[in-house]
Design a protein around this motif. Structure first.
Motif, PDB file in Angstrom:
ATOM      1  N   PRO A   1      11.065 -68.950  12.436  1.00  0.00           N
ATOM      2  CA  PRO A   1      12.039 -68.496  11.430  1.00  0.00           C
ATOM      3  C   PRO A   1      13.230 -69.441  11.338  1.00  0.00           C
ATOM      4  CG  PRO A   1      12.201 -67.171  13.419  1.00  0.00           C
ATOM      5  CD  PRO A   1      11.001 -68.067  13.603  1.00  0.00           C
ATOM      6  N   ILE A   2      13.967 -69.315  10.257  1.00  0.00           N
ATOM      7  CA  ILE A   2      15.141 -70.168  10.025  1.00  0.00           C
ATOM      8  C   ILE A   2      16.069 -70.173  11.227  1.00  0.00           C
ATOM      9  CG2 ILE A   2      17.283 -70.374   8.688  1.00  0.00           C
ATOM     10  CD1 ILE A   2      15.712 -69.419   6.240  1.00  0.00           C
ATOM     11  N   GLY A   3      16.377 -68.993  11.754  1.00  0.00           N
ATOM     12  CA  GLY A   3      17.382 -68.865  12.793  1.00  0.00           C
ATOM     13  C   GLY A   3      16.882 -69.056  14.205  1.00  0.00           C
ATOM     14  N   ASP A   4      15.707 -69.628  14.391  1.00  0.00           N
ATOM     15  CA  ASP A   4      15.163 -69.814  15.734  1.00  0.00           C
ATOM     16  C   ASP A   4      16.116 -70.635  16.603  1.00  0.00           C
ATOM     17  OD1 ASP A   4      12.439 -69.589  17.354  1.00  0.00           O
ATOM     18  OD2 ASP A   4      13.216 -71.609  17.666  1.00  0.00           O
ATOM     19  N   ASN A   5      16.662 -71.702  16.064  1.00  0.00           N
ATOM     20  CA  ASN A   5      17.657 -72.513  16.768  1.00  0.00           C
ATOM     21  C   ASN A   5      18.423 -73.338  15.735  1.00  0.00           C
ATOM     22  OD1 ASN A   5      16.412 -75.424  16.677  1.00  0.00           O
ATOM     23  ND2 ASN A   5      14.717 -74.098  17.337  1.00  0.00           N
ATOM     24  N   LYS A   6      19.445 -74.031  16.163  1.00  0.00           N
ATOM     25  CA  LYS A   6      20.298 -74.779  15.223  1.00  0.00           C
ATOM     26  C   LYS A   6      19.517 -75.823  14.446  1.00  0.00           C
ATOM     27  CE  LYS A   6      24.753 -77.230  14.954  1.00  0.00           C
ATOM     28  NZ  LYS A   6      25.423 -76.243  14.085  1.00  0.00           N
ATOM     29  N   PHE A   7      18.558 -76.470  15.108  1.00  0.00           N
ATOM     30  CA  PHE A   7      17.873 -77.574  14.435  1.00  0.00           C
ATOM     31  C   PHE A   7      16.685 -77.107  13.590  1.00  0.00           C
ATOM     32  CE2 PHE A   7      20.256 -79.476  17.908  1.00  0.00           C
ATOM     33  CZ  PHE A   7      20.985 -80.416  17.189  1.00  0.00           C
TER      34      PHE A   7
ATOM     35  N   SER B   1      15.152 -76.319   7.966  1.00  0.00           N
ATOM     36  CA  SER B   1      14.907 -75.372   6.876  1.00  0.00           C
ATOM     37  C   SER B   1      15.771 -75.696   5.661  1.00  0.00           C
ATOM     38  CB  SER B   1      15.194 -73.942   7.355  1.00  0.00           C
ATOM     39  OG  SER B   1      14.319 -73.579   8.407  1.00  0.00           O
ATOM     40  N   ALA B   2      16.933 -76.268   5.896  1.00  0.00           N
ATOM     41  CA  ALA B   2      17.836 -76.609   4.800  1.00  0.00           C
ATOM     42  C   ALA B   2      17.403 -77.860   4.049  1.00  0.00           C
ATOM     43  CB  ALA B   2      19.255 -76.787   5.333  1.00  0.00           C
TER      44      ALA B   2
ATOM     45  N   THR C   1      24.154 -81.252  -1.330  1.00  0.00           N
ATOM     46  CA  THR C   1      22.978 -81.943  -0.778  1.00  0.00           C
ATOM     47  C   THR C   1      21.725 -81.112  -0.998  1.00  0.00           C
ATOM     48  OG1 THR C   1      24.451 -82.698   0.996  1.00  0.00           O
ATOM     49  CG2 THR C   1      22.092 -83.117   1.267  1.00  0.00           C
ATOM     50  N   ILE C   2      21.825 -79.808  -0.727  1.00  0.00           N
ATOM     51  CA  ILE C   2      20.678 -78.907  -0.866  1.00  0.00           C
ATOM     52  C   ILE C   2      20.205 -78.878  -2.314  1.00  0.00           C
ATOM     53  CG2 ILE C   2      19.838 -76.555  -0.545  1.00  0.00           C
ATOM     54  CD1 ILE C   2      20.643 -78.132   2.041  1.00  0.00           C
ATOM     55  N   HIS C   3      21.132 -78.738  -3.229  1.00  0.00           N
ATOM     56  CA  HIS C   3      20.749 -78.662  -4.642  1.00  0.00           C
ATOM     57  C   HIS C   3      20.151 -79.987  -5.123  1.00  0.00           C
ATOM     58  CE1 HIS C   3      22.117 -74.632  -5.348  1.00  0.00           C
ATOM     59  NE2 HIS C   3      23.355 -74.901  -4.933  1.00  0.00           N
TER      60      HIS C   3
ATOM     61  N   GLU D   1      16.533 -70.899  -2.225  1.00  0.00           N
ATOM     62  CA  GLU D   1      17.244 -69.862  -1.475  1.00  0.00           C
ATOM     63  C   GLU D   1      16.987 -69.999   0.025  1.00  0.00           C
ATOM     64  OE1 GLU D   1      15.798 -66.316  -3.249  1.00  0.00           O
ATOM     65  OE2 GLU D   1      16.805 -66.676  -5.179  1.00  0.00           O
ATOM     66  N   PHE D   2      15.762 -70.347   0.378  1.00  0.00           N
ATOM     67  CA  PHE D   2      15.389 -70.580   1.773  1.00  0.00           C
ATOM     68  C   PHE D   2      16.236 -71.709   2.353  1.00  0.00           C
ATOM     69  CE2 PHE D   2      12.836 -72.650   5.069  1.00  0.00           C
ATOM     70  CZ  PHE D   2      12.311 -71.584   5.788  1.00  0.00           C
ATOM     71  N   ARG D   3      16.389 -72.793   1.591  1.00  0.00           N
ATOM     72  CA  ARG D   3      17.197 -73.931   2.036  1.00  0.00           C
ATOM     73  C   ARG D   3      18.663 -73.530   2.231  1.00  0.00           C
ATOM     74  NH1 ARG D   3      14.632 -78.818   1.568  1.00  0.00           N
ATOM     75  NH2 ARG D   3      12.845 -79.002   0.145  1.00  0.00           N
ATOM     76  N   LEU D   4      19.208 -72.787   1.296  1.00  0.00           N
ATOM     77  CA  LEU D   4      20.613 -72.389   1.393  1.00  0.00           C
ATOM     78  C   LEU D   4      20.855 -71.469   2.591  1.00  0.00           C
ATOM     79  CD1 LEU D   4      21.358 -71.868  -2.399  1.00  0.00           C
ATOM     80  CD2 LEU D   4      22.276 -73.679  -0.929  1.00  0.00           C
TER      81      LEU D   4
END
Length: 457
Positions: free
Chosen positions: A170-176, A181-182, A35-37, A51-54
């Motif tokens: 940041p990416i890891g702020d929370n699950k959503f 980010s993905a 999906t990301i690609h 890379e950010f998305r992955l």
């Protein structure tokens, strides 16, 4: 007069329609590296964005769902059935006449066409995953203001975009935020040059049309030193029997002496999970003001925040909020007003933090709740941590119920029950509504003029 515990309904018919899908680009259902690609290939992402998305996908899969009271509702989301990218493949048009007829029909029905926006400085309209219309007034553009979709901002203004993208949230702020980010797509990119004060609001409208769909816009607004801008966001979706997911990320950066006001008006149908992360970064003497109005949805989780990084920075929020004081003489103000109807439940979750080394910081928090009937519910969970001396904090909360006698009294003077209820609700939110530039916002007027049916709680 009807029974006091019968339900009050809100008319959402304005947004409750959908047209047949005509998407050219479809990532299919389910979330994986494939999906990301697909999204990266279609959007022609540079390597760093792919890379950010992955990294976002990896973080999303690793993080558990939140475990507070809403977690049972979140378990109803089947992430394998959600479609993460749908687009007509036409790109954003600069002329309203060039927008495809079927999409134009949707926005005209919602009252969003360009000719009704003559007082706005710029307009963007997003349909499912991508912007279909984006325009800024010539005079504003000549001031150096940039107002485009995020995809265009990333491609044409990478030197500004990359500097701040993902830095406030940041990416890891929370699950959503990791999910966004993905698979992020669409949203607005705004840059206001130093000293420029945009006199009229910029507006974006986000429309979900497809079933089993997730909309993941990513908005980045940068107000350079001494500049000012107001941004208005409207959102709707039709009612489906299946889950619709809206999971946006909004990052605001107000540099020294700048002012950003961000206004949200969302009128969601009952199948929408509205899971949004919003945060502003206020530098010295800057101000970030959130005004957030949400109606409907199956579940809304949204806690707009302000990090007051610079001395004398100010944050103001009109809903549940996070205020992080990180400099002396910073000021935060939180005003939360909720209206619970039927079996609806409103929860205020606030976080105010003032570290012990700071001086002369101020916070004011007000939480007011209106219950329409006996089956509705409200909860308040304020967390205020103040260390050190010389700082001032105050908190107050109130809960009230619409009075059946008051409604009856107004009916005796010629008002219908719906008019009486609308008058009571508008009176409750009046001090907040006065801050809205209502003359510019069609959907905001429709939101305030709620067509209520049924009886009093």
């Amino acid at each position: 007069m009807k029974e006091a515990n019968s339900a009050v309904q809100i008319d959402r018919s304005i947004g409750d329609f959908a047209y047949p899908e005509v998407h050219v680009r479809d990532a299919g259902a389910g979330l994986s590296e494939k999906t990301i690609h697909y999204i990266s290939d279609v959007k022609e992402d540079p390597d760093w964005v792919r890379e950010f998305r992955l990294r976002g996908l990896k973080t999303f899969l690793e993080k558990p769902l939140p475990t507070h009271w809403a977690s049972k509702d979140l378990e109803a989301i089947d992430f394998d059935k959600i479609r993460y990218y749908l687009a007509p493949g036409t790109g954003a048009k600069r002329s309203w006449d060039e927008v495809p007829e079927d999409i134009k029909r949707t926005f005209e029905r919602l009252g969003i066409p360009e000719q009704e926006r003559k007082f706005l400085a710029g307009v963007e309209a997003q349909f499912d995953s991508e912007a279909v219309y984006s325009n800024i007034k010539k005079a504003v553009g000549e001031q150096g203001v940039i107002f485009v979709g995020s995809t265009e901002g990333l491609k044409n203004h990478p030197e500004i975009f990359r500097k701040w993208f993902g830095k406030v949230i940041p990416i890891g702020d929370n699950k959503f935020s990791a999910l966004n980010s993905a698979v992020f797509s669409g949203g607005s990119f705004i840059y206001v040059p130093p000293g420029v004060k945009v006199k009229h609001p910029l507006q974006a409208y986000f429309r979900i049309n497809a079933e089993n769909f997730g909309q993941f816009e990513r908005t980045l607004i940068i107000a350079d030193e001494g500049s000012e801008v107001t941004y208005m966001e409207g959102c709707t979706a039709p009612k489906f029997n299946t889950t619709t997911l809206h999971s946006a990320v909004v990052e605001l950066v107000a540099l020294k002496g700048a002012k950003i006001q961000y206004i949200t008006v969302q009128n969601w149908s009952a199948n929408v999970f509205n899971l949004v992360t919003k945060r502003g970064l206020a530098h010295e003497d800057a101000q970030v003001k959130w005004i957030d109005c949400n109606i409907g949805s199956r579940l809304t989780m949204k806690y707009p925040g302000v990090i007051m990084k610079g001395r004398k920075a100010r944050g103001h929020q009109d809903t549940g909020a996070k205020m992080i004081h990180a400099a002396d003489e910073t000021t935060s103000n939180i005003i939360s007003k909720s209206i619970s109807i039927g079996t609806g439940r409103a929860t205020y979750r606030g976080l105010v933090n003032v570290p012990k080394h700071l001086k002369h910081c101020k916070n004011n928090t007000e939480c007011d709740a209106l219950l329409i009937n006996a089956t509705s519910r409200t909860d308040t969970y304020p967390t205020i941590t103040v260390r050190g001396t010389g700082n001032a904090v105050q908190h107050e909360a109130s809960v009230s119920q619409v009075s059946a006698e008051q409604i009856f009294y107004m009916q005796q003077r010629g008002l219908s029950q719906a008019q009486a209820m609308s008058l009571s609700v508008n009176g409750f939110v009046n001090d907040l509504v006065r801050q809205f530039p209502m003359e510019y916002s069609v959907e905001l007027k429709r939101l305030i003029e709620l067509e209520m049916e049924g009886s009093v709680g």
